[in-house]
Design a protein around this motif. Structure first.
Motif, PDB file in Angstrom:
ATOM      1  N   UNK A 115      -2.488   1.886  -5.541  1.00  0.00           N
ATOM      2  CA  UNK A 115      -1.280   2.182  -4.874  1.00  0.00           C
ATOM      3  C   UNK A 115      -1.428   3.505  -4.165  1.00  0.00           C
ATOM      4  N   UNK A 116      -1.829   4.605  -4.769  1.00  0.00           N
ATOM      5  CA  UNK A 116      -2.102   6.061  -4.171  1.00  0.00           C
ATOM      6  C   UNK A 116      -3.298   5.761  -3.047  1.00  0.00           C
ATOM      7  N   UNK A 117      -4.257   5.277  -3.179  1.00  0.00           N
ATOM      8  CA  UNK A 117      -5.243   4.928  -2.197  1.00  0.00           C
ATOM      9  C   UNK A 117      -4.397   4.430  -1.050  1.00  0.00           C
ATOM     10  N   UNK A 118      -3.714   3.327  -1.016  1.00  0.00           N
ATOM     11  CA  UNK A 118      -3.186   2.744   0.085  1.00  0.00           C
ATOM     12  C   UNK A 118      -2.198   3.655   0.868  1.00  0.00           C
ATOM     13  N   UNK A 119      -1.353   4.620  -0.074  1.00  0.00           N
ATOM     14  CA  UNK A 119      -0.581   5.489   0.730  1.00  0.00           C
ATOM     15  C   UNK A 119      -1.309   6.840   1.453  1.00  0.00           C
ATOM     16  N   UNK A 120      -2.317   6.834   0.995  1.00  0.00           N
ATOM     17  CA  UNK A 120      -3.362   7.690   1.668  1.00  0.00           C
ATOM     18  C   UNK A 120      -3.969   7.039   3.032  1.00  0.00           C
ATOM     19  N   UNK A 121      -4.126   5.800   2.900  1.00  0.00           N
ATOM     20  CA  UNK A 121      -4.548   5.279   4.278  1.00  0.00           C
ATOM     21  C   UNK A 121      -3.420   5.037   5.209  1.00  0.00           C
ATOM     22  N   UNK A 122      -2.168   4.861   4.723  1.00  0.00           N
ATOM     23  CA  UNK A 122      -1.108   4.932   5.747  1.00  0.00           C
ATOM     24  C   UNK A 122      -0.923   6.500   6.459  1.00  0.00           C
ATOM     25  N   UNK A 123      -0.858   7.371   5.228  1.00  0.00           N
ATOM     26  CA  UNK A 123      -0.775   8.977   5.728  1.00  0.00           C
ATOM     27  C   UNK A 123      -1.648   9.142   6.826  1.00  0.00           C
ATOM     28  N   UNK A 124      -3.176   8.820   6.660  1.00  0.00           N
ATOM     29  CA  UNK A 124      -4.077   9.115   7.560  1.00  0.00           C
ATOM     30  C   UNK A 124      -4.177   8.538   8.522  1.00  0.00           C
ATOM     31  N   UNK A 125      -3.868   7.348   8.700  1.00  0.00           N
ATOM     32  CA  UNK A 125      -3.958   6.132   9.924  1.00  0.00           C
ATOM     33  C   UNK A 125      -2.916   5.895  10.461  1.00  0.00           C
TER      34      UNK A 125
ATOM     35  N   UNK B  33       2.371  -2.149  13.161  1.00  0.00           N
ATOM     36  CA  UNK B  33       1.264  -2.897  12.416  1.00  0.00           C
ATOM     37  C   UNK B  33       0.264  -2.117  11.708  1.00  0.00           C
ATOM     38  N   UNK B  34       0.536  -1.523  10.317  1.00  0.00           N
ATOM     39  CA  UNK B  34      -0.402  -0.859   9.846  1.00  0.00           C
ATOM     40  C   UNK B  34      -1.409  -1.789   8.980  1.00  0.00           C
ATOM     41  N   UNK B  35      -2.568  -1.704   9.244  1.00  0.00           N
ATOM     42  CA  UNK B  35      -3.501  -2.512   8.556  1.00  0.00           C
ATOM     43  C   UNK B  35      -3.949  -1.840   7.204  1.00  0.00           C
ATOM     44  N   UNK B  36      -3.750  -2.671   6.213  1.00  0.00           N
ATOM     45  CA  UNK B  36      -4.191  -2.009   4.728  1.00  0.00           C
ATOM     46  C   UNK B  36      -5.468  -3.097   4.353  1.00  0.00           C
ATOM     47  N   UNK B  37      -6.460  -2.401   3.786  1.00  0.00           N
ATOM     48  CA  UNK B  37      -7.785  -2.884   3.371  1.00  0.00           C
ATOM     49  C   UNK B  37      -7.357  -4.191   2.782  1.00  0.00           C
ATOM     50  N   UNK B  38      -8.207  -5.157   3.025  1.00  0.00           N
ATOM     51  CA  UNK B  38      -7.937  -6.357   2.285  1.00  0.00           C
ATOM     52  C   UNK B  38      -8.168  -6.413   0.758  1.00  0.00           C
ATOM     53  N   UNK B  39      -9.286  -5.562   0.777  1.00  0.00           N
ATOM     54  CA  UNK B  39      -9.729  -5.512  -0.778  1.00  0.00           C
ATOM     55  C   UNK B  39      -8.771  -4.892  -1.610  1.00  0.00           C
ATOM     56  N   UNK B  40      -7.887  -3.967  -0.840  1.00  0.00           N
ATOM     57  CA  UNK B  40      -6.966  -3.135  -1.798  1.00  0.00           C
ATOM     58  C   UNK B  40      -5.661  -4.147  -2.215  1.00  0.00           C
ATOM     59  N   UNK B  41      -5.343  -4.963  -1.113  1.00  0.00           N
ATOM     60  CA  UNK B  41      -4.167  -5.942  -1.308  1.00  0.00           C
ATOM     61  C   UNK B  41      -4.612  -6.819  -2.464  1.00  0.00           C
ATOM     62  N   UNK B  42      -5.988  -7.275  -2.294  1.00  0.00           N
ATOM     63  CA  UNK B  42      -6.340  -8.313  -3.492  1.00  0.00           C
ATOM     64  C   UNK B  42      -6.354  -7.556  -4.709  1.00  0.00           C
ATOM     65  N   UNK B  43      -6.754  -6.303  -4.929  1.00  0.00           N
ATOM     66  CA  UNK B  43      -6.600  -5.605  -6.172  1.00  0.00           C
ATOM     67  C   UNK B  43      -5.309  -5.530  -6.682  1.00  0.00           C
ATOM     68  N   UNK B  44      -4.381  -5.066  -5.785  1.00  0.00           N
ATOM     69  CA  UNK B  44      -3.059  -5.085  -6.022  1.00  0.00           C
ATOM     70  C   UNK B  44      -2.400  -6.325  -6.715  1.00  0.00           C
ATOM     71  N   UNK B  45      -2.783  -7.521  -5.844  1.00  0.00           N
ATOM     72  CA  UNK B  45      -2.354  -8.656  -6.359  1.00  0.00           C
ATOM     73  C   UNK B  45      -2.887  -9.044  -7.585  1.00  0.00           C
TER      74      UNK B  45
END
Length: 619
Positions: free
Chosen positions: A506-516, A523-535
């Motif tokens: 979750x913290x990693x994805x937050x950082x992706x949002x802040x930086x990108x 339409x903010x793209x979230x790395x698919x591998x991170x979404x898979x991990x969260x699921x």
């Protein structure tokens, strides 16, 4: 007096509340509270619902508490428990819940209201609900109200008259409520078999199965947290520690966490920290290997309560009677945190950890039998004492020379990595770290993180967690280096530590949002591998996972073919969209676990808050 033109009842409560003249309104309301519990009509539940709304929105307004609302609520709860025929008429089944909720809402902020409630006799009927005379829904609001009363010095004694029973009931509730809610509600897939009034209270009459399950999950977590809150009230006064510190219950505490459902409640670790303030508590906690390991894992996580895990370990290490029971396990975790600066409102955290670990190391080195731990302490001494002193005397010119050398060796390590010579890359990154001055924090972050990636490829999660944790401690603020967060999330996943993996992801994805992302991004793209991990981790850390595994697991799979996935999807969506609690509902967010001031209540440390939401529109 003026009334609603459509109302034909001259004693209508809602009309009484609209009366602008206090000299007329107040005695009428007082008379209403004195007589209404004796009546039997369909308006009663509407009045209770209205009082609930007033208590929730205006909990500090003294008017209704001064006019007899507590006496009325207490008598209604007693009537509900003692007169089953009355309870089942009309919609009276809702009344005990609303009445206990009103008591809890008015007593959560003001000690004078709490005193008035105790004088009005609310404790006896609340205790009946706590004993389970109705259901877990009423237990939730009863334990909440009793928790508020136990929080004040002036009313604690009234609750403590039932001390042994209250503590045992709270311990049992905290340990079993999740299974209870699952078995009796969430796990019941046929909605027709769920108690209708439970469904109505959870959703306020709107929403379907999805909403019911989400709210049941929230309420179950609150029931657990409020039960722990009462135990906190006794533990902080060093009361009933013999009961609370039983090893079986301490083991259960490891699985209790607030986090995503109750962001301002530290749940189990909050109680553990309070127990660590007492000698009896420290001894019992030091004797629990599982709890010690849990605190160590927490200390190396991005959980909001990381600093509490560190606090507990330091309290255990600073006690001569428990220091050498935990030092061997604690050292191997805390050594990774010695570069921490500020955390949880504390400054110089790493320095404090270093001093604690090394406090008597040279004098009692022989007492540490574990050679790995002894070497770790020697490394801390060499790094934070000897090396720091030497580097302090190095000239700026020499520092720049070292910077160039470190950069060159790092490049060699990167090259080895890309050509597949992973072990050689580890050696190069290690060489660079040994040469890199301690003041070059950014360079050390990259080196640790790169070496962690190598450890991941070699399937060595422990080494990867160590290096990523050190990188995250060097980052400013702590736990914000994206690559290290993702790599540690993967390492925790390898070890089966779902909660720690989820928090880092979750913290990693937050950082992706802040930086990108920008405010204009739709339409903010979230790395698919991170979404898979969260699921994956949402499923493993679901609040009812243990209960589900105990009851009806095979039946659910056969009859629904994975139908529980909507629960995981809903929880994920709630995390991602930062969807909190339904407006108007009481939650653990209402107050700190322990209040400040002369009442002997300590205010719970404010959480940093729920981690910034992840956008749901991921692609």
């Amino acid at each position: 007096m003026p009334t609603d033109q459509t109302c034909t009842d001259p004693s209508c409560f809602f009309c009484l509340m609209k009366e602008p003249d206090p000299s007329i309104r107040r005695p009428e309301i007082t008379n209403y509270f004195k007589k209404k519990a004796l009546f039997d009509d369909q308006e009663l539940v509407l009045v209770l619902s209205g009082l609930w709304n007033i208590a929730m929105t205006q909990p500090d307004d003294p008017e209704l508490p001064s006019l007899g609302i507590f006496e009325c609520m207490a008598s209604l709860i007693s009537k509900s428990i003692n007169n089953r025929a009355w309870l089942l008429r009309n919609q009276n089944i809702y009344i005990p819940y609303y009445a206990a909720h009103v008591i809890g809402s008015y007593t959560m902020n003001k000690v004078e209201f709490a005193e008035k409630a105790v004088e009005s006799g609310v404790i006896t009927p609340l205790m009946e609900l706590l004993r389970g005379k109705m259901s877990w829904v009423e237990q939730r609001v009863a334990v909440r109200a009793l928790g508020h009363l136990a929080s004040y010095e002036k009313t604690f004694g009234a609750v403590a008259e039932y001390e042994d029973e209250v503590v045992k009931l709270a311990m049992n509730l905290a340990s079993t409520c999740l299974e209870e809610v699952y078995v009796k509600f969430v796990g019941v897939k046929d909605t027709n078999k769920r108690l209708k009034y439970h469904r109505d209270l959870l959703t306020r009459g709107i929403g379907g199965l999805e909403t019911e399950n989400r709210k049941a999950e929230e309420w179950a977590s609150q029931l657990q947290c409020w039960s722990l809150h009462i135990l906190n009230c006794f533990a902080i006064k060093e009361r009933s520690l013999g009961l609370i510190c039983k090893q079986e219950f301490l083991k259960d505490l490891c699985e209790m966490w607030g986090g995503l459902m109750n962001q301002t409640s530290p749940a189990g670790v909050g109680l553990v920290r309070i127990l660590c303030y007492s000698k009896v508590g420290r001894k019992s906690i030091a004797d629990s290997q599982k709890l010690a390991e849990n605190l160590c894992n927490l200390s190396r996580s991005s959980d909001d309560w990381q600093y509490m895990g560190i606090d507990c370990l330091l309290l255990l290490l600073n006690d001569p009677d428990t220091r050498y029971k935990v030092i061997e396990i604690a050292t191997l975790y805390l050594i990774d945190l010695i570069d921490l600066r500020a955390l949880g409102g504390r400054s110089n955290v790493g320095e404090t950890i270093t001093r604690t670990l090394l406090s008597d190391f040279k004098q009692r080195e022989s007492k540490i039998k574990n050679s790995k731990v002894r070497r770790a302490l020697e490394d801390i001494w060499g790094l934070m004492v000897d090396r720091r002193e030497k580097e302090h005397a190095i000239s700026e010119e020499k520092l720049q020379e070292k910077r160039v050398m470190v950069s060159l060796i790092k490049q060699q390590g990167n090259h080895s990595f890309w050509v597949g010579e992973i072990k050689e890359a580890i050696l190069k990154f290690t060489e660079a770290l040994e040469l890199c001055p301690l003041t070059f924090r950014k360079q050390r972050i990259v080196l640790y993180s790169n070496r962690a990636q190598c450890h991941l490829l070699l399937r060595d999660p422990d080494a990867a967690i160590t290096d990523t944790t050190r990188a995250l401690c060097l980052s400013n603020p702590p736990n914000c280096h994206g690559k290290s967060l993702w790599r540690r999330s993967q390492a925790y996943d390898m070890k089966g530590l779902g909660k720690e993996s989820l928090m880092d992801c979750l913290m990693f994805i937050n950082g992706c949002i802040k930086s990108g992302g920008t405010s204009k991004s739709k339409h903010m793209k979230i790395p698919y591998y991170a979404v898979r991990m969260i699921n994956k981790q949402v499923d493993s850390t679901w609040i009812f996972t243990a209960a589900r595994s105990k009851s009806h697991a095979k039946k659910l799979q056969q009859s629904h073919g994975g139908g529980d996935q909507y629960l995981n999807d809903q929880m994920l969506r709630m995390i991602i969209e930062n969807k909190g609690f339904m407006s108007g509902l009481s939650t653990i967010l209402e107050e700190s676990l322990i209040a400040e001031g002369g009442s002997h209540r300590r205010k719970m440390d404010k959480a940093r808050g729920r981690k910034k939401a992840v956008l749901a529109r991921s692609t």
